[in-house]
Design an enzyme around this catalytic site. Structure first.
Site, PDB file in Angstrom:
ATOM      1  CE  LYS A   6       7.977 -10.510   5.429  1.00 36.53           C
ATOM      2  NZ  LYS A   6       8.894 -10.387   6.490  1.00 36.53           N
TER       3      LYS A   6
ATOM      4  N   GLY B 123      19.166   0.794   8.675  1.00 41.27           N
ATOM      5  CA  GLY B 123      18.504  -0.282   9.710  1.00 41.27           C
ATOM      6  C   GLY B 123      19.357  -1.408   9.415  1.00 41.27           C
TER       7      GLY B 123
END
Length: 345
Positions: free
Chosen positions: A192, A10
């Protein structure tokens, strides 16, 4: 020069493969798709994920995992959280004891509530698990691919393994620190993404900088509160995988979690958002896992709870904001005192 296998082609896996290639390592970039590996070899590109990047000739594409990891000195796992166990099951019979094992994935597994390194340890065994290195920090793949200055952290229970990983990646555009708090590094890197979803929703609703600053700051408090309960060092959340990761993920359109949240704030439904993104949005899965975990261990996480209700119970985004703004009165210093207390311990 070392031979390194990067499992996962990716955007992030490809960007990290490029860093390794810049350091003159022989890089084997593995994909589960044969056509993607062929594109890498024939054209030195990965158009779907990093269309503007010309790959180094030091990077070769592989679709056969056994061939990719044979005789390499290090293996870097960069696949979505949901694929971690399957990849590790395949790796278990292919790895040798002297290979450095690094992961650069970010997430928490729903139902088990395990961090990435814990999932890997389940599949590979404790002896191997105690040597796993995690790489995390504020780092958009697009900017790393352009060789823009970036700093990250590596952490492991085995300092020697962390330092070996540091040596593999470190160069004048990619600075690598070590941190002994593996739990904190993984918690900060995973959570996060939840707060970035919230930041995108806030922007999608048309709210301003005040709202986003509040979200990031209070989000950091939630991260530190959960991390402290899980025996992380709260100081870690003041570093690259805490404040640093929050800043980069909550404020940039490079962030797929921010982009997904932005679409949700504009009224798109979750299934349509995920379909249009075309890539894994880790924050969605992590929100579910962390909401479950927070209830299990009795940690107050109102932002996470609000996002969970929005994502999985179709609560209106404005209702979630109203819910957060109208909570009962609290004292900010009580949270800070808790963090300082955990640090002193």
């Amino acid at each position: 020069m070392s031979k390194v296998a990067v499992l996962g082609a990716g955007s992030w896996g490809t960007a990290l493969a490029s860093v390794l290639a810049d350091n003159n390592h022989d890089v084997r970039l593995w994909s589960h798709r044969e056509d993607q590996a062929q594109e890498i070899n024939d054209h030195h590109t990965n158009k779907k994920y990093l269309p503007d990047l010309n790959l180094s000739e030091n990077i070769m594409g592989y679709s056969d995992m056994e061939a990719a990891v044979e005789d390499v000195s290090a293996i870097l796992v960069v696949v979505p959280t949901k694929a971690i166990r399957d990849v590790c099951k395949q790796l278990k019979h292919l790895m040798t004891d002297d290979q450095i094992l690094i992961h650069a994935a970010k997430g928490i597994e729903p139902e088990t509530h395990k961090r990435i390194s814990e999932m890997m340890t389940d599949e590979l065994g404790n002896e191997r698990g105690n040597k796993i290195v995690v790489l995390a920090g504020p780092s958009h793949a697009e900017e790393v691919a352009k060789r823009q200055p970036t700093t990250v952290t590596v952490s492991s229970y085995d300092l020697g393994q962390a330092e070996a990983a540091q040596d593999l990646f470190m160069n004048d555009r990619f600075r690598v620190y070590t941190n002994s708090d593996l739990v904190g590094v993984e918690i900060g890197g995973a959570l996060k993404n939840i707060i970035a979803l919230g930041a995108g929703i806030s922007d999608g609703l048309g709210y301003g900088d005040n709202a986003k600053a509040a979200l990031i700051t209070r989000g950091l408090t939630e991260i530190a509160r959960l991390g402290g309960k899980m025996d992380a060092n709260p100081l870690t959340f003041a570093g690259l995988t805490g404040v640093g990761d929050l800043i980069v993920t909550c404020t940039s359109q490079h962030s797929r979690n921010w982009r997904a949240g932005n679409m949700l704030g504009k009224g798109y439904v979750l299934d349509d958002v995920l379909e249009q993104m075309g890539m894994v949005v880790e924050g969605v899965r992590t929100t579910k896992a962390v909401y479950q975990l927070s209830r299990k261990i009795s940690v107050d996480m109102p932002i996470t709870q609000g996002l969970y209700e929005l994502l999985f119970h179709e609560k209106d985004p404005k209702q979630v904001v109203d819910q957060l703004m109208n909570r009962g009165k609290t004292n900010e210093m009580e949270d800070l005192a808790f963090i300082l207390k955990k640090t002193d311990e």
